[in-house]
Design an enzyme around this catalytic site. Structure first.
Site, PDB file in Angstrom:
ATOM      1  N   LYS A  35      -3.407  12.717  21.387  1.00 27.80           N
ATOM      2  CA  LYS A  35      -3.058  13.805  20.456  1.00 27.80           C
ATOM      3  C   LYS A  35      -1.850  13.397  19.618  1.00 27.80           C
ATOM      4  CE  LYS A  35      -0.350  16.006  24.101  1.00 27.80           C
ATOM      5  NZ  LYS A  35      -0.349  17.054  25.130  1.00 27.80           N
ATOM      6  N   ARG A 130       0.640  29.008  30.183  1.00 29.99           N
ATOM      7  CA  ARG A 130       0.536  28.624  28.786  1.00 29.99           C
ATOM      8  C   ARG A 130      -0.894  28.890  28.322  1.00 29.99           C
ATOM      9  NH1 ARG A 130       2.229  22.570  26.953  1.00 29.99           N
ATOM     10  NH2 ARG A 130       0.196  22.140  27.889  1.00 29.99           N
ATOM     11  N   TYR A 252      29.874  11.263   7.972  1.00 32.35           N
ATOM     12  CA  TYR A 252      29.954  12.703   7.701  1.00 32.35           C
ATOM     13  C   TYR A 252      30.737  13.410   8.800  1.00 32.35           C
ATOM     14  CZ  TYR A 252      26.369  12.547   4.046  1.00 32.35           C
ATOM     15  OH  TYR A 252      25.674  12.317   2.899  1.00 32.35           O
TER      16      TYR A 252
END
Ligand SMILES: *Cc1c(COP(=O)(O)O)cnc(C)c1O
Length: 355
Positions: A35, A130, A252
């Site tokens: 998958k 699920r 950053y």
């Protein structure tokens, strides 16, 4: 020249990992789980190196159709079942095996006009909550399925929530055993259960992540002794080098401050390539084969690495972000995630070669 970032997919890793899986579950047939575009490795690139599998398991109809059109004649399992009644025509046309987890799906199978009866994987919810039918209703659902002319074979399928950690599978396995569905073939084991719970192997297993050489638990040490080969290496190059004095800030947010004069390298890889932005200072990277570390924040297209340990490193030096010499799980652990996520998130813009 293109930007120097490159992912290499090693096809021999798939053959090797499948043979390790076969050794560990020698009485079971294997669904190779491909998958999510083969966990980010590219279904088109890798499926032929898994030709010795017994079947492919995935969840996107288009990936299933792709495999059929490429000539794969063996079984294909839809792990999430079908989403809309019209999908049954695709299942029919391409001879797919489907998970069935909800009542409406059985109704639709019964009503459909099919050329041949289909094989179904009847999903049992053994505790993951699920997908699937709860154990109290499961026997009755099995009899219903057996009475539907459009259904050929029924296999009991269930999925473990904790096959890769100390909780284990005993609670869920007890739910399955209590049903005593001994007349049905069983398909239970994901990678964690394949490695660590042999009693779950039964008729068919469903390994995914271990085919790709990464750990079901997300922890490299858990699979370090198993002999799996990592199937993807992500590498790039140093594109700039700086000598920085003490108390300089990097990147950053100026998240890293040098503690002493150091040499640092800028690497052409950032979060837009799929590298996890949350990887902190200290996350390992390999520069010319030497293990060193990230410094400061990951940018969209670049990151900074410490070259203190690599005095010979210079512009053009190879940087391995993960792969053969640095397991993806080690990087994932440092970034607070699992190897699965990093592999699946390899960005489209990264060129891929097959090795
Ligand atoms: C993804 C998936 C698997 C494979 O899981 P791994 O942990 O990668 O082995 C097996 N079964 C189902 C239902 C899945 O969704």
């Amino acid at each position: 020249m293109p930007r120097p970032i490159l992912a290499t997919i090693y096809l021999n890793a798939f053959r090797h990992n499948l043979s390790i899986i076969r050794q560990r579950a020698s009485n079971s047939k294997v669904w190779s789980v491909v998958k999510a575009n083969a966990y980010g490795h590219g279904l088109d690139r890798i499926w032929q190196s898994l030709m010795r599998t017994d079947g492919f398991a995935l969840l996107d109809m288009n990936e299933a159709i792709y495999l059929r059109e490429q000539g794969w004649q063996g079984p294909i399992l839809l792990l999430e079942g079908f989403f809309k009644p019209a999908d049954l025509q695709i299942i029919n046309k391409y001879r797919l095996t489907t998970a069935v987890h909800s009542h409406w799906q059985l109704d639709e199978i019964e009503k459909a006009k099919l050329d041949n009866p289909i094989d179904i994987y009847l999903k049992l919810n053994s505790g993951m909550n699920r997908l699937g039918f709860i154990s109290e209703e499961y026997p009755q659902i099995v009899s219903m399925a057996r009475g539907i002319k459009n259904i050929n074979s029924v296999t009991l399928m269930s999925h473990f929530a904790n096959s890769d950690n100390e909780v284990g599978i005993d609670g869920q396995f007890a739910v399955i055993e209590r049903l005593q569905m001994n007349s049905l073939p069983h398909c239970l084991a994901n990678s964690g259960a394949v490695l660590w719970h042999p009693k779950t192997h039964r008729d068919w297993i469903r390994p995914g992540i271990i085919l790709y050489g990464a750990s079901p638990s997300g922890k490299w040490r858990d699979i370090a002794d198993i002999g799996l080969k990592s199937a993807m290496t992500l590498q790039s190059e140093i594109i700039a080098v700086h000598e920085l004095p003490k108390r300089e800030k990097i990147g950053y947010g100026s998240r890293y401050t040098t503690q002493m004069p150091i040499r640092v390298g800028t690497v052409a890889c950032g979060y837009a390539d799929g590298y996890p932005r949350h990887a902190p200072t200290g996350t390992p990277v390999m520069v010319d084969g030497i293990r060193t570390q990230l410094l400061g924040a990951i940018s969209m297209d670049m990151m900074t690495v410490d070259l203190t340990q690599c005095p010979l490193a210079t512009i053009g030096s190879t940087v391995e972000l993960w792969g053969e010499s640095l397991p993806v799980d080690v990087v994932a652990e440092s970034a607070g995630t699992i190897g699965y996520e990093l592999l699946c998130a390899l960005a489209k813009r990264v060129p891929v070669t097959v090795g």
